[in-house]
Design an enzyme around this catalytic site. Structure first.
Site, PDB file in Angstrom:
ATOM      1  N   SER A 113       0.866  -1.169   0.000  1.00 38.69           N
ATOM      2  CA  SER A 113       0.000   0.000   0.000  1.00 38.69           C
ATOM      3  C   SER A 113       0.909   1.227   0.000  1.00 38.69           C
ATOM      4  O   SER A 113       1.972   1.195  -0.605  1.00 38.69           O
ATOM      5  CB  SER A 113      -0.892  -0.050   1.246  1.00 38.69           C
ATOM      6  OG  SER A 113      -1.674   1.115   1.351  1.00 38.69           O
ATOM      7  N   THR A 121      13.377   5.826  -4.845  1.00 39.98           N
ATOM      8  CA  THR A 121      13.327   4.836  -5.923  1.00 39.98           C
ATOM      9  C   THR A 121      13.294   5.559  -7.269  1.00 39.98           C
ATOM     10  O   THR A 121      13.096   6.777  -7.322  1.00 39.98           O
ATOM     11  CB  THR A 121      12.058   3.954  -5.820  1.00 39.98           C
ATOM     12  OG1 THR A 121      10.920   4.782  -6.079  1.00 39.98           O
ATOM     13  CG2 THR A 121      11.950   3.281  -4.467  1.00 39.98           C
TER      14      THR A 121
END
Length: 117
Positions: free
Chosen positions: A10, A57
């Site tokens: 999530s 990321t």
């Protein structure tokens, strides 16, 4: 008997009121709401979720290096952990949930304290 493990991902946006994240909040909130009933329905398979916050990321590759550094520095300052997360932080949490045979129906925040600050 060990029945296996399902771990979904999530995001902290499911539990935070951050401007500009309403779509993320809705999607991630739905993901989090299915975890407890799935844990009950799929037993003995364990079902859990990790909810990462800001993680460094390639997802933010649309930003220039300077813009990313500025954005991350500002975000880290507001976190109790005082840093942005790394992919290994999320991987460690997933490993924990997969290996912990007595944990099920849990959403594990991996957000540096974002949802408690």
């Amino acid at each position: 008997m060990f029945g296996g493990s399902v771990t979904v991902v999530s995001a902290a946006t499911a539990r935070a009121a951050a401007p500009g994240t309403v779509t993320f909040a809705a999607v991630n909130g739905a993901i989090e709401r299915i975890v407890p009933p799935l844990a009950a329905e799929l037993s003995p398979v364990r079902v859990n979720a990790v909810a990462p916050g800001a993680i460094d990321t390639p997802w933010r590759s649309f930003l220039s290096d300077d813009a990313k550094e500025t954005q991350f520095a500002a975000a880290a300052e507001g976190l109790p952990a005082k840093r942005i997360g790394r992919p290994d932080d999320v991987a460690d949490a997933i490993r924990y949930l997969i290996g912990s045979t007595y944990v099920t129906g849990t959403i594990l925040p991996v957000d540096g304290g974002f949802t408690v600050s």
